[in-house]
Scaffold this motif. Sequence first.
Motif, PDB file in Angstrom:
ATOM      1  N   ILE A 131       8.132   3.839   2.716  1.00  0.00           N
ATOM      2  CA  ILE A 131       6.998   3.939   1.800  1.00  0.00           C
ATOM      3  C   ILE A 131       7.099   5.259   1.043  1.00  0.00           C
ATOM      4  O   ILE A 131       7.610   6.253   1.573  1.00  0.00           O
ATOM      5  CB  ILE A 131       5.640   3.836   2.527  1.00  0.00           C
ATOM      6  N   SER A 132       6.643   5.271  -0.196  1.00  0.00           N
ATOM      7  CA  SER A 132       6.777   6.446  -1.045  1.00  0.00           C
ATOM      8  C   SER A 132       5.463   7.206  -1.210  1.00  0.00           C
ATOM      9  O   SER A 132       5.441   8.274  -1.810  1.00  0.00           O
ATOM     10  CB  SER A 132       7.299   6.033  -2.427  1.00  0.00           C
ATOM     11  N   ASP A 133       4.364   6.653  -0.697  1.00  0.00           N
ATOM     12  CA  ASP A 133       3.048   7.286  -0.834  1.00  0.00           C
ATOM     13  C   ASP A 133       2.454   7.499   0.557  1.00  0.00           C
ATOM     14  O   ASP A 133       2.153   6.546   1.270  1.00  0.00           O
ATOM     15  CB  ASP A 133       2.124   6.401  -1.670  1.00  0.00           C
ATOM     16  N   ILE A 134       2.288   8.772   0.938  1.00  0.00           N
ATOM     17  CA  ILE A 134       1.803   9.110   2.279  1.00  0.00           C
ATOM     18  C   ILE A 134       0.420   8.526   2.563  1.00  0.00           C
ATOM     19  O   ILE A 134       0.058   8.244   3.705  1.00  0.00           O
ATOM     20  CB  ILE A 134       1.795  10.653   2.466  1.00  0.00           C
ATOM     21  N   ARG A 135      -0.365   8.276   1.485  1.00  0.00           N
ATOM     22  CA  ARG A 135      -1.716   7.754   1.666  1.00  0.00           C
ATOM     23  C   ARG A 135      -1.722   6.343   2.232  1.00  0.00           C
ATOM     24  O   ARG A 135      -2.719   5.900   2.801  1.00  0.00           O
ATOM     25  CB  ARG A 135      -2.460   7.805   0.324  1.00  0.00           C
ATOM     26  N   MET A 136      -0.591   5.619   2.071  1.00  0.00           N
ATOM     27  CA  MET A 136      -0.491   4.260   2.609  1.00  0.00           C
ATOM     28  C   MET A 136      -0.707   4.243   4.128  1.00  0.00           C
ATOM     29  O   MET A 136      -1.248   3.276   4.674  1.00  0.00           O
ATOM     30  CB  MET A 136       0.885   3.678   2.265  1.00  0.00           C
ATOM     31  N   LEU A 137      -0.322   5.335   4.809  1.00  0.00           N
ATOM     32  CA  LEU A 137      -0.457   5.404   6.266  1.00  0.00           C
ATOM     33  C   LEU A 137      -1.915   5.443   6.709  1.00  0.00           C
ATOM     34  O   LEU A 137      -2.222   5.185   7.868  1.00  0.00           O
ATOM     35  CB  LEU A 137       0.270   6.640   6.809  1.00  0.00           C
ATOM     36  N   TYR A 138      -2.826   5.772   5.785  1.00  0.00           N
ATOM     37  CA  TYR A 138      -4.238   5.884   6.142  1.00  0.00           C
ATOM     38  C   TYR A 138      -5.110   4.871   5.413  1.00  0.00           C
ATOM     39  O   TYR A 138      -6.321   4.912   5.530  1.00  0.00           O
ATOM     40  CB  TYR A 138      -4.730   7.311   5.862  1.00  0.00           C
ATOM     41  N   LYS A 139      -4.480   3.957   4.652  1.00  0.00           N
ATOM     42  CA  LYS A 139      -5.229   2.902   3.987  1.00  0.00           C
ATOM     43  C   LYS A 139      -5.369   1.702   4.914  1.00  0.00           C
ATOM     44  O   LYS A 139      -4.507   1.434   5.722  1.00  0.00           O
ATOM     45  CB  LYS A 139      -4.513   2.465   2.702  1.00  0.00           C
ATOM     46  N   SER A 140      -6.461   0.969   4.741  1.00  0.00           N
ATOM     47  CA  SER A 140      -6.655  -0.249   5.542  1.00  0.00           C
ATOM     48  C   SER A 140      -6.058  -1.445   4.792  1.00  0.00           C
ATOM     49  O   SER A 140      -6.756  -2.387   4.436  1.00  0.00           O
ATOM     50  CB  SER A 140      -8.149  -0.465   5.815  1.00  0.00           C
ATOM     51  N   ASP A 141      -4.753  -1.363   4.545  1.00  0.00           N
ATOM     52  CA  ASP A 141      -4.050  -2.460   3.870  1.00  0.00           C
ATOM     53  C   ASP A 141      -3.629  -3.460   4.934  1.00  0.00           C
ATOM     54  O   ASP A 141      -2.577  -3.334   5.552  1.00  0.00           O
ATOM     55  CB  ASP A 141      -2.837  -1.912   3.110  1.00  0.00           C
ATOM     56  N   ILE A 142      -4.458  -4.484   5.154  1.00  0.00           N
ATOM     57  CA  ILE A 142      -4.245  -5.391   6.272  1.00  0.00           C
ATOM     58  C   ILE A 142      -2.941  -6.163   6.139  1.00  0.00           C
ATOM     59  O   ILE A 142      -2.274  -6.447   7.135  1.00  0.00           O
ATOM     60  CB  ILE A 142      -5.455  -6.364   6.423  1.00  0.00           C
ATOM     61  N   LYS A 143      -2.538  -6.485   4.893  1.00  0.00           N
ATOM     62  CA  LYS A 143      -1.282  -7.232   4.702  1.00  0.00           C
ATOM     63  C   LYS A 143      -0.088  -6.384   5.134  1.00  0.00           C
ATOM     64  O   LYS A 143       0.800  -6.854   5.853  1.00  0.00           O
ATOM     65  CB  LYS A 143      -1.117  -7.651   3.241  1.00  0.00           C
ATOM     66  N   TRP A 144      -0.081  -5.109   4.706  1.00  0.00           N
ATOM     67  CA  TRP A 144       1.013  -4.218   5.074  1.00  0.00           C
ATOM     68  C   TRP A 144       1.062  -4.023   6.592  1.00  0.00           C
ATOM     69  O   TRP A 144       2.127  -4.071   7.197  1.00  0.00           O
ATOM     70  CB  TRP A 144       0.836  -2.880   4.359  1.00  0.00           C
ATOM     71  N   LEU A 145      -0.095  -3.826   7.203  1.00  0.00           N
ATOM     72  CA  LEU A 145      -0.141  -3.617   8.654  1.00  0.00           C
ATOM     73  C   LEU A 145       0.333  -4.860   9.409  1.00  0.00           C
ATOM     74  O   LEU A 145       1.024  -4.760  10.417  1.00  0.00           O
ATOM     75  CB  LEU A 145      -1.565  -3.253   9.078  1.00  0.00           C
ATOM     76  N   ARG A 146      -0.031  -6.047   8.917  1.00  0.00           N
ATOM     77  CA  ARG A 146       0.390  -7.280   9.577  1.00  0.00           C
ATOM     78  C   ARG A 146       1.888  -7.525   9.444  1.00  0.00           C
ATOM     79  O   ARG A 146       2.525  -8.045  10.352  1.00  0.00           O
ATOM     80  CB  ARG A 146      -0.374  -8.468   8.980  1.00  0.00           C
ATOM     81  N   ASP A 147       2.450  -7.127   8.294  1.00  0.00           N
ATOM     82  CA  ASP A 147       3.857  -7.430   8.031  1.00  0.00           C
ATOM     83  C   ASP A 147       4.821  -6.494   8.743  1.00  0.00           C
ATOM     84  O   ASP A 147       6.023  -6.781   8.824  1.00  0.00           O
ATOM     85  CB  ASP A 147       4.135  -7.365   6.520  1.00  0.00           C
ATOM     86  N   ILE A 148       4.342  -5.364   9.249  1.00  0.00           N
ATOM     87  CA  ILE A 148       5.230  -4.430   9.951  1.00  0.00           C
ATOM     88  C   ILE A 148       5.608  -5.023  11.308  1.00  0.00           C
ATOM     89  O   ILE A 148       4.737  -5.341  12.112  1.00  0.00           O
ATOM     90  CB  ILE A 148       4.553  -3.061  10.150  1.00  0.00           C
ATOM     91  N   PRO A 149       6.914  -5.193  11.585  1.00  0.00           N
ATOM     92  CA  PRO A 149       7.336  -5.774  12.872  1.00  0.00           C
ATOM     93  C   PRO A 149       6.894  -4.915  14.046  1.00  0.00           C
ATOM     94  O   PRO A 149       6.793  -3.685  13.944  1.00  0.00           O
ATOM     95  CB  PRO A 149       8.866  -5.801  12.765  1.00  0.00           C
TER      96      PRO A 149
END
Length: 520
Positions: free
Chosen positions: A491-509
């Motif tokens: 990921i290129s944006d550190i803020r992604m680690l603290y966002k509640s992006d449910i799709k991204w969180l679900r897709d991480i193995p």
Amino acid sequence: MTDISKIIEELPFYEKLLLKDLEENENISPEEVAKKDNINIKSVMSAAGSLAAKDIITVNKNTEEKVKLSKAGKEFAEKGLPERRVLNVLAYEKEIPMKDLAKKCGLDKKESVIALGWLNRKGWAKIDKGTLKITDKGEEAVDNYGEDEKILKKLFSSQGILKSELTEDELKGLNTINKRKNLIKNKKITSHSFKLNQIGKNIIKHGFEIGDRKEEATQLTHEDLKNGTWKNLHYRPYDINAETPKTFPGKAHPLRKIIEEIREIFLDMGFTESNGTTLDSAFWNFDSLFQPQDHAAREMQDTFYVKNPSECKLPDEEIVKNVAKTHEDGGNTKSTGWGYDWDVDVAKQSVLRTHTTGISTKYLASHEPPLKMFSVGRVFRRETINYKHLPEFHQVEGLVAAEGISFQHLLGILKEFYKKLGFEVRFRPAYFPYTYMSCECEIYLEERHDWIELGGAGMFRPEVLEPLGIKVPALAFGIGIERLAMIRYDISDIRMLYKSDIKWLRDIPLDNGVKLKFDY
């Protein structure tokens, strides 16, 4: 060759019902099926999904965008755009003193700013020596409404319009309206349609009976066998090749997974974990690390100072005295120190820790070498929030103190640490204020064919160790966990680690580089 009879026999009631409806009208919609057969729309879509999985039909999904006015948009549509209301006054008066603009045109302060911006953009008026004057273009626009105003009026008299139903001019007007904030609401409307595939056509050509609507058993229970009811049950066939819905079980956050992975690596290497407090004294955060009290890093623009409590308790008087002496003239370290009068009140100041290295000096002051310690914790700095900086992030710190250890031992430990993280590592010279023989660690990223910096290390200076009573060498190293996470998860944006992006969180193995432990 496809056995049509077998396929028909295995079809559940609702799937046969849908096929019968498609036999009568292939263009029938899911909503029409639900109404015609008096069943739930979910049952229709479930049957359609099952038939699609068997390649009997194709389910087409069509998404359209519907636009409607927001509350602010309705107000503008009802009262007129701010620039139109000003133009209506200018049509008669030709010019308006700027100081009287809001009063004469019935605008509030915010509307006045909006009106001036759009009058200039549309070329309807210009400001000349403190007076707003109508232009030739403005004169032409008095009785000619723009496409943005026309679409605003059309939307006001409707409950929403599909974008596909708008003309080219209306779309241009909509694009102009969209340049203003919060006037338009967009909603995606999804519809479905069905198409019979060849297998479906063959089933209809073969012919079939729907049968009675009855409850289908999906499993044989002990009670069924015991009381004999199994003889009268209709069992639904199973297709072991059918697709199953995705499930999303609870799992650890990716940042937490990396912290646990690092913790496990340190424990496997024989380190002991230590934890400090997020609120600490400037003494442990700065002074114990031989950082002068006038150092730029201590300024308010870099550090969070706390008002309550404004001061922290200092350690034993002997340690404080030794640290003060080292700052002033080098003490017993053979250093010249910083050559200033050390201030105990500055050392007592309360700060949110800017790094976890203060945990290391505090640990050295209370433990006898040989020792191996690590810490993981949150740190705080006055950073501007952007794609690579946050005011709060995590650091991990490693510390080893023992007789006879050297910089060569440090490099060996680092190689083993990064190897366990799954990286090839190399080192280059660096400078850190509280270590000498310092280096930065660079890891190789195969996909980028490049080296990237990830962490720093060095041997603690005598000015750090001697005031704490440590007579043996000590090495220290650390990395930023968020930076590691950005590399690990690409990921290129550190803020992604603290966002509640449910799709991204679900897709991480679950097993993304993290060793999982199971206790049996």
